[in-house]
Motif scaffolding. Structure first.
Motif, PDB file in Angstrom:
ATOM      1  N   ALA A 108      18.021  72.993  32.268  1.00  0.00           N
ATOM      2  CA  ALA A 108      19.344  73.485  32.674  1.00  0.00           C
ATOM      3  C   ALA A 108      20.461  72.777  31.921  1.00  0.00           C
ATOM      4  CB  ALA A 108      19.515  73.292  34.181  1.00  0.00           C
ATOM      5  N   GLU A 110      20.129  71.704  28.852  1.00  0.00           N
ATOM      6  CA  GLU A 110      19.847  71.913  27.429  1.00  0.00           C
ATOM      7  C   GLU A 110      19.409  70.612  26.757  1.00  0.00           C
ATOM      8  OE1 GLU A 110      23.229  73.718  25.670  1.00  0.00           O
ATOM      9  OE2 GLU A 110      23.065  75.577  26.837  1.00  0.00           O
ATOM     10  N   ARG A 173      17.551  78.659  35.054  1.00  0.00           N
ATOM     11  CA  ARG A 173      18.316  79.798  34.540  1.00  0.00           C
ATOM     12  C   ARG A 173      19.450  80.178  35.493  1.00  0.00           C
ATOM     13  NH1 ARG A 173      16.031  78.088  31.003  1.00  0.00           N
ATOM     14  NH2 ARG A 173      14.668  79.099  29.473  1.00  0.00           N
ATOM     15  N   GLN A 176      22.229  77.736  34.862  1.00  0.00           N
ATOM     16  CA  GLN A 176      22.950  78.064  33.629  1.00  0.00           C
ATOM     17  C   GLN A 176      23.859  79.277  33.825  1.00  0.00           C
ATOM     18  OE1 GLN A 176      19.955  78.565  30.631  1.00  0.00           O
ATOM     19  NE2 GLN A 176      19.524  76.380  30.453  1.00  0.00           N
TER      20      GLN A 176
END
Length: 311
Positions: A108, A110, A173, A176
């Motif tokens: 989340a 990155e 996801r 994000q």
């Protein structure tokens, strides 16, 4: 007076329809807010995660029975080891879920994992669960091999592993997507520092400035010419116009609208800083007030913006 009140009162259908229109306008304003997307994403994440947890728990119960049968062997419930074998599979599944939750948090944000130890740990846990479920089905202690039980003991551990790996990805996801939503912040104008007072020049005196006579150049003997000689030029100083100080802006009355004091100060600052007349959309964008209240505020500001002073 009673007859006048009855005549001025609107019909019931008009009042009912007006209330419905007010509710519709408020719902429309709320639906335009970007924060509603965050609420929808969070509801979806909670619903999907709850369903995956339920199916993961059911699959873990089935794999726990297979692992206990593999480890307990011919032991009886009178032996403490028989009871301890029930905790092996929950321990393996718990370690797997903990590692995958940490991996989801990194995804989340990155952040690349880049470690083979994490992959080997997940594969080792899956292999342990799979082997301890398949061996009792291949070599049963009583009876022959059941194709259905063998397929179930192979399918369920693999399904549990993939469920445990999909859950962190769903959470990552959704996180994000929630962070990708940009909220429109109200435009808060900083309090302007007091500007220095303009230098006011003294008003021009009623007595005109004395004329300055430019002396003519020295006479040079020349031949007489038919053109006449121009008189000496006289320069006068232009009168200085007095500088008028701007009148202070009138105070905006916002009492009686149910608006907090801090938000009233924000609206007054917006009116003072805006060179153009303030509209209801400007007030709603800056304070997030409903459109109906913003329109009433504009009605209060209309006399001020129309002629420059309050009635």
């Amino acid at each position: 007076m009673k007859r006048d009140d009855k005549q001025a009162r609107q019909p019931r259908q008009v009042r009912r329809l007006s209330k419905r229109l007010d509710v519709a306008r408020q719902l429309h304003d709320l639906e335009q807010d970007a924060a509603l997307d965050i609420v929808d994403i969070e509801r979806l994440r909670v619903s999907v995660t709850r369903s995956l947890w339920i199916f993961l728990a059911v699959g873990s119960v089935f794999t726990t029975t297979g692992v206990q049968d593999f480890l307990a062997g011919h032991l009886t419930p009178a032996d403490p080891v028989w009871w301890g074998c029930w905790g092996v599979e929950p321990c393996l599944v718990g370690v797997l879920i903990t590692v995958l939750r940490w991996e989801a948090a990194m995804i989340a944000r990155e952040i690349e994992i880049g470690s083979k130890a994490v992959d080997w740990l997940k594969r080792f846990l899956l292999t342990c669960t799979l082997v301890m479920n398949v061996v009792p089905a291949l070599w049963p202690r009583e009876g022959g091999i059941s194709a259905g039980m063998l397929a179930a003991h192979i399918m369920v551990p693999v399904l549990v592993f993939f469920l445990a790996e999909v859950m962190p990805i769903v959470q990552a996801r959704c996180t994000q997507a929630r962070r990708a939503v940009t909220l429109t912040k109200p435009q808060t104008s900083e309090p302007a520092s007091p500007a220095p007072a303009p230098a006011v020049e003294p008003p021009a005196s009623s007595v005109e400035a004395p004329a300055v006579v430019v002396p003519p150049p020295p006479a040079v003997p020349v031949e007489p010419s038919p053109t006449p000689v121009m008189p000496p030029t006289v320069a006068t100083l232009p009168p200085v116009a007095p500088v008028e100080t701007p009148a202070p802006a009138p105070a905006v009355e916002l009492d009686g609208l149910g608006i907090p004091v801090a938000m009233q100060a924000q609206i007054r600052q917006l009116v003072a800083d805006s060179p153009d007349p303030v509209t209801a959309a400007d007030i709603q964008r800056a304070t997030r007030l409903p459109l109906t209240i913003a329109a009433r505020v504009v009605d209060r500001l209309t006399p001020v913006g129309a002629n420059g002073y309050a009635h």
